[in-house]
Motif scaffolding. Structure first.
Motif, PDB file in Angstrom:
ATOM      1  N   PRO A 166       0.817  -1.228   0.000  1.00  0.00           N
ATOM      2  CA  PRO A 166       0.000   0.000   0.000  1.00  0.00           C
ATOM      3  C   PRO A 166       0.847   1.273   0.000  1.00  0.00           C
ATOM      4  O   PRO A 166       0.448   2.285  -0.583  1.00  0.00           O
ATOM      5  CB  PRO A 166      -0.809  -0.125   1.293  1.00  0.00           C
ATOM      6  N   ALA A 167       2.006   1.228   0.655  1.00  0.00           N
ATOM      7  CA  ALA A 167       2.875   2.411   0.679  1.00  0.00           C
ATOM      8  C   ALA A 167       3.369   2.744  -0.730  1.00  0.00           C
ATOM      9  O   ALA A 167       3.428   3.918  -1.126  1.00  0.00           O
ATOM     10  CB  ALA A 167       4.060   2.175   1.613  1.00  0.00           C
ATOM     11  N   ALA A 168       3.724   1.705  -1.489  1.00  0.00           N
ATOM     12  CA  ALA A 168       4.167   1.928  -2.873  1.00  0.00           C
ATOM     13  C   ALA A 168       3.022   2.475  -3.723  1.00  0.00           C
ATOM     14  O   ALA A 168       3.230   3.304  -4.610  1.00  0.00           O
ATOM     15  CB  ALA A 168       4.696   0.630  -3.457  1.00  0.00           C
ATOM     16  N   ARG A 169       1.804   2.019  -3.444  1.00  0.00           N
ATOM     17  CA  ARG A 169       0.626   2.514  -4.163  1.00  0.00           C
ATOM     18  C   ARG A 169       0.464   4.020  -3.964  1.00  0.00           C
ATOM     19  O   ARG A 169       0.235   4.767  -4.926  1.00  0.00           O
ATOM     20  CB  ARG A 169      -0.596   1.757  -3.642  1.00  0.00           C
ATOM     21  N   LEU A 170       0.592   4.473  -2.730  1.00  0.00           N
ATOM     22  CA  LEU A 170       0.499   5.909  -2.452  1.00  0.00           C
ATOM     23  C   LEU A 170       1.633   6.680  -3.116  1.00  0.00           C
ATOM     24  O   LEU A 170       1.435   7.799  -3.614  1.00  0.00           O
ATOM     25  CB  LEU A 170       0.517   6.140  -0.938  1.00  0.00           C
ATOM     26  N   GLU A 171       2.831   6.093  -3.111  1.00  0.00           N
ATOM     27  CA  GLU A 171       3.986   6.730  -3.750  1.00  0.00           C
ATOM     28  C   GLU A 171       3.736   6.929  -5.245  1.00  0.00           C
ATOM     29  O   GLU A 171       4.067   7.972  -5.809  1.00  0.00           O
ATOM     30  CB  GLU A 171       5.232   5.865  -3.537  1.00  0.00           C
ATOM     31  N   LEU A 172       3.142   5.911  -5.896  1.00  0.00           N
ATOM     32  CA  LEU A 172       2.906   6.001  -7.334  1.00  0.00           C
ATOM     33  C   LEU A 172       1.876   7.082  -7.657  1.00  0.00           C
ATOM     34  O   LEU A 172       2.052   7.863  -8.600  1.00  0.00           O
ATOM     35  CB  LEU A 172       2.439   4.643  -7.867  1.00  0.00           C
ATOM     36  N   PHE A 173       0.796   7.149  -6.884  1.00  0.00           N
ATOM     37  CA  PHE A 173      -0.208   8.201  -7.097  1.00  0.00           C
ATOM     38  C   PHE A 173       0.411   9.584  -6.912  1.00  0.00           C
ATOM     39  O   PHE A 173       0.158  10.501  -7.696  1.00  0.00           O
ATOM     40  CB  PHE A 173      -1.377   8.021  -6.126  1.00  0.00           C
ATOM     41  N   ALA A 174       1.225   9.727  -5.864  1.00  0.00           N
ATOM     42  CA  ALA A 174       1.825  11.029  -5.572  1.00  0.00           C
ATOM     43  C   ALA A 174       2.794  11.460  -6.672  1.00  0.00           C
ATOM     44  O   ALA A 174       2.788  12.611  -7.115  1.00  0.00           O
ATOM     45  CB  ALA A 174       2.538  10.979  -4.223  1.00  0.00           C
ATOM     46  N   SER A 175       3.633  10.537  -7.127  1.00  0.00           N
ATOM     47  CA  SER A 175       4.608  10.877  -8.164  1.00  0.00           C
ATOM     48  C   SER A 175       3.925  11.156  -9.502  1.00  0.00           C
ATOM     49  O   SER A 175       4.364  12.023 -10.261  1.00  0.00           O
ATOM     50  CB  SER A 175       5.639   9.751  -8.310  1.00  0.00           C
ATOM     51  N   THR A 181       8.654  12.383 -13.227  1.00  0.00           N
ATOM     52  CA  THR A 181       8.888  11.318 -14.206  1.00  0.00           C
ATOM     53  C   THR A 181       9.907  10.309 -13.700  1.00  0.00           C
ATOM     54  O   THR A 181       9.722   9.092 -13.866  1.00  0.00           O
ATOM     55  CB  THR A 181       9.385  11.941 -15.525  1.00  0.00           C
ATOM     56  N   ARG A 182      10.971  10.787 -13.086  1.00  0.00           N
ATOM     57  CA  ARG A 182      12.032   9.889 -12.632  1.00  0.00           C
ATOM     58  C   ARG A 182      11.521   8.923 -11.564  1.00  0.00           C
ATOM     59  O   ARG A 182      11.728   7.711 -11.653  1.00  0.00           O
ATOM     60  CB  ARG A 182      13.204  10.701 -12.090  1.00  0.00           C
ATOM     61  N   ARG A 183      10.838   9.467 -10.567  1.00  0.00           N
ATOM     62  CA  ARG A 183      10.360   8.631  -9.465  1.00  0.00           C
ATOM     63  C   ARG A 183       9.273   7.658  -9.948  1.00  0.00           C
ATOM     64  O   ARG A 183       9.241   6.499  -9.549  1.00  0.00           O
ATOM     65  CB  ARG A 183       9.830   9.508  -8.338  1.00  0.00           C
ATOM     66  N   CYS A 184       8.395   8.156 -10.794  1.00  0.00           N
ATOM     67  CA  CYS A 184       7.341   7.302 -11.342  1.00  0.00           C
ATOM     68  C   CYS A 184       7.939   6.168 -12.175  1.00  0.00           C
ATOM     69  O   CYS A 184       7.503   5.016 -12.098  1.00  0.00           O
ATOM     70  CB  CYS A 184       6.389   8.134 -12.191  1.00  0.00           C
ATOM     71  N   GLY A 185       8.956   6.485 -12.968  1.00  0.00           N
ATOM     72  CA  GLY A 185       9.616   5.464 -13.773  1.00  0.00           C
ATOM     73  C   GLY A 185      10.276   4.395 -12.928  1.00  0.00           C
ATOM     74  O   GLY A 185      10.221   3.199 -13.261  1.00  0.00           O
ATOM     75  N   LEU A 186      10.894   4.789 -11.823  1.00  0.00           N
ATOM     76  CA  LEU A 186      11.525   3.819 -10.931  1.00  0.00           C
ATOM     77  C   LEU A 186      10.481   2.912 -10.280  1.00  0.00           C
ATOM     78  O   LEU A 186      10.683   1.704 -10.144  1.00  0.00           O
ATOM     79  CB  LEU A 186      12.333   4.542  -9.855  1.00  0.00           C
ATOM     80  N   LEU A 187       9.354   3.481  -9.887  1.00  0.00           N
ATOM     81  CA  LEU A 187       8.287   2.680  -9.280  1.00  0.00           C
ATOM     82  C   LEU A 187       7.739   1.661 -10.272  1.00  0.00           C
ATOM     83  O   LEU A 187       7.477   0.504  -9.918  1.00  0.00           O
ATOM     84  CB  LEU A 187       7.164   3.595  -8.789  1.00  0.00           C
ATOM     85  N   ASN A 195      -2.117   0.234 -13.110  1.00  0.00           N
ATOM     86  CA  ASN A 195      -3.578   0.335 -13.195  1.00  0.00           C
ATOM     87  C   ASN A 195      -4.246   0.380 -11.824  1.00  0.00           C
ATOM     88  O   ASN A 195      -5.440   0.103 -11.702  1.00  0.00           O
ATOM     89  CB  ASN A 195      -4.127  -0.842 -14.011  1.00  0.00           C
ATOM     90  N   TRP A 196      -3.481   0.725 -10.786  1.00  0.00           N
ATOM     91  CA  TRP A 196      -4.078   0.923  -9.471  1.00  0.00           C
ATOM     92  C   TRP A 196      -5.106   2.049  -9.533  1.00  0.00           C
ATOM     93  O   TRP A 196      -4.969   3.004 -10.299  1.00  0.00           O
ATOM     94  CB  TRP A 196      -3.005   1.304  -8.454  1.00  0.00           C
ATOM     95  N   ARG A 197      -6.139   1.952  -8.705  1.00  0.00           N
ATOM     96  CA  ARG A 197      -7.145   3.007  -8.578  1.00  0.00           C
ATOM     97  C   ARG A 197      -7.283   3.391  -7.109  1.00  0.00           C
ATOM     98  O   ARG A 197      -7.103   2.547  -6.233  1.00  0.00           O
ATOM     99  CB  ARG A 197      -8.500   2.554  -9.138  1.00  0.00           C
ATOM    100  N   VAL A 204      -4.264   5.714 -11.835  1.00  0.00           N
ATOM    101  CA  VAL A 204      -2.983   6.433 -11.782  1.00  0.00           C
ATOM    102  C   VAL A 204      -2.858   7.372 -12.982  1.00  0.00           C
ATOM    103  O   VAL A 204      -2.381   8.498 -12.864  1.00  0.00           O
ATOM    104  CB  VAL A 204      -1.807   5.433 -11.767  1.00  0.00           C
ATOM    105  N   LEU A 205      -3.324   6.903 -14.144  1.00  0.00           N
ATOM    106  CA  LEU A 205      -3.248   7.729 -15.354  1.00  0.00           C
ATOM    107  C   LEU A 205      -4.101   8.991 -15.213  1.00  0.00           C
ATOM    108  O   LEU A 205      -3.699  10.073 -15.651  1.00  0.00           O
ATOM    109  CB  LEU A 205      -3.706   6.906 -16.561  1.00  0.00           C
ATOM    110  N   GLU A 206      -5.265   8.870 -14.592  1.00  0.00           N
ATOM    111  CA  GLU A 206      -6.114  10.044 -14.375  1.00  0.00           C
ATOM    112  C   GLU A 206      -5.438  11.041 -13.430  1.00  0.00           C
ATOM    113  O   GLU A 206      -5.541  12.253 -13.619  1.00  0.00           O
ATOM    114  CB  GLU A 206      -7.463   9.619 -13.811  1.00  0.00           C
TER     115      GLU A 206
END
Length: 424
Positions: A166-175, A181-187, A195-197, A204-206
């Motif tokens: 779940p922590a990674a999920r929040l990180e991806l939404f935030a980035s 771009t860099r942080r999102c690419g690493l995740l 495709n997390w919602r 995530v795309l929205e």
């Protein structure tokens, strides 16, 4: 504590009242490297300890100092990273009891994190063998980048498992929302789910689409991994907010511009509803008339809705588009179509029998194209010969000069009858 200090102060005061003879001091007393200096310092240390009351609160300060020194020595050995220093790390942990999970007082990192961030490979393996693990509050993305950079495959593998948390999920939404771009690419490289919602159903795309960042780097990174549902919802978000710049990359990624949501609304419907004229115009330009035909209401109703919201340019285009489409269909019917094809076109209601524009009257086109059968069909649907080029008399003359085909005589007779009715 204050009473202990007061007690020491009183004992020192009494000793000063009856001073003892001062011994002769040699140079070695002040030489920090000499054994004599060390002996004197130890005596002073023991004297101070003897003056303090017994109890853990006072002796703990000396233990804490020792622990602090051991911790610094541990970090120093990690940085040196030689084979000899790996044995020293084990010795420090075994003999001093120093915790390998303690945070450096200045750097603010734990030993294992420090070793990873600085590429100390030997120290990383030694600490992991001693039971060190990456803390939950550590920056896993930064550590993963360092692990890749320094070839620490076992660490990268452990951090990839975190990417499903779940922590990674929040990180991806935030980035994604911040446009990092860099942080999102690493995740995503760590196998975080593109495709997390969130709790509201936004993908995530929205989140990336609604970012204030004008760059589209994150969206371009997410689109190849996004499923169709995420792409379509992202297109609707763009229509709501008028994000025209994002429209191009969505269409390039094969998003369906005619798709409907659960309520049957298309992106064009949402753009008109929220007054996003530039987005709607660009959508029609890029995707064509099919976008308007896919809406849950007719093109005329769309044009009326656009006028109600003062979207004048869009309304004009929507009113013109069905006419242009019908004219194109009529020209095709003139070439190789049938009366049934013309009847179907007339039933759609977009083809003008008596146009007030520069397209020309359809009766002229039928006569010039040698299609008396189609001209008869138009006359039965109340097409007016008087509005043709040159009037009904000119049309009659041209009809008589047509090549003999099926329906030719019938067309001439019908034009004669209509001409007589005009003269009455």
């Amino acid at each position: 504590m204050e009473s202990a200090i007061q007690s020491v102060h009183e004992q020192v005061s009494r000793s000063l009242e009856a001073p003892a003879p001062v011994p002769e001091l040699s140079r070695d007393v002040f030489d920090l490297k000499s054994e004599l200096c060390e002996q004197h310092l130890r005596q002073v240390f023991e004297l101070v300890r003897s003056l303090l009351p017994e109890g853990p609160a006072y002796f703990g300060m000396f233990g804490a100092e020792s622990q602090h020194s051991s911790l610094l020595e541990l970090f120093r050995s990690i940085d040196l990273d030689t084979t000899e220093h790996q044995a020293h790390i084990r010795q420090l942990v075994a003999q001093t009891g120093i915790s390998i999970h303690r945070v450096h007082p200045v750097l603010g990192v734990r030993p294992i994190e420090h070793a990873i961030l600085h590429g100390r490979r030997r120290s990383v393996r030694t600490l992991m063998a001693l039971g060190a693990s990456i803390a939950s509050d550590a920056d896993h993305v930064q550590l993963y980048h360092a692990a890749l950079q320094y070839g620490l495959d076992e660490v990268a593998s452990e951090l990839s498992a975190w990417a499903r948390s779940p922590a990674a999920r929040l990180e991806l939404f935030a980035s994604a929302h911040s446009g990092d771009t860099r942080r999102c690419g690493l995740l995503l490289h760590m196998k975080a789910n593109a495709n997390w919602r969130d709790e509201t159903g936004m993908s995530v795309l929205e989140w990336a689409m609604t970012s204030d960042n004008r760059e589209c780097g994150v969206e371009e990174m997410l689109l190849p991994l996004a499923d169709d549902a995420a792409k379509q919802s992202a297109l609707q978000i763009c229509a709501l907010h008028g994000l025209t710049t994002r429209l191009y990359i969505l269409l390039d990624a094969k998003c369906d511009p005619s798709s409907r949501d659960d309520d049957g609304w298309t992106p064009l419907d949402w753009a008109i509803l929220h007054g996003q004229e530039m987005f709607a115009l660009e959508l029609l330009r890029l995707a064509g008339p099919a976008v308007a035909h896919a809406c849950h209401r007719s093109t005329k109703a769309l044009a009326r809705a656009a006028r109600n919201r003062h979207l004048w340019q869009l309304a004009e285009l929507l009113e013109f588009e069905p006419l242009a489409t019908a004219q194109a269909a009529f020209r095709k019917i003139l070439e190789d179509g049938t009366e049934e094809g013309l009847l179907e076109l007339l039933l759609q209601g977009n083809f003008p029998l008596n146009p007030q524009s520069d397209f020309g009257h359809p009766l002229d086109a039928c006569v010039e194209g040698g299609r008396p059968d189609l001209a008869l069909q138009l006359l039965r649907w109340q097409a007016q010969p008087s509005l043709a080029s040159g009037g009904s008399l000119s049309l009659l003359a041209r009809a008589r000069a047509m090549p003999q085909r099926s329906g030719h005589i019938e067309l001439v007779n019908m034009l004669l009858i209509l001409r007589e009715r005009e003269s009455l």
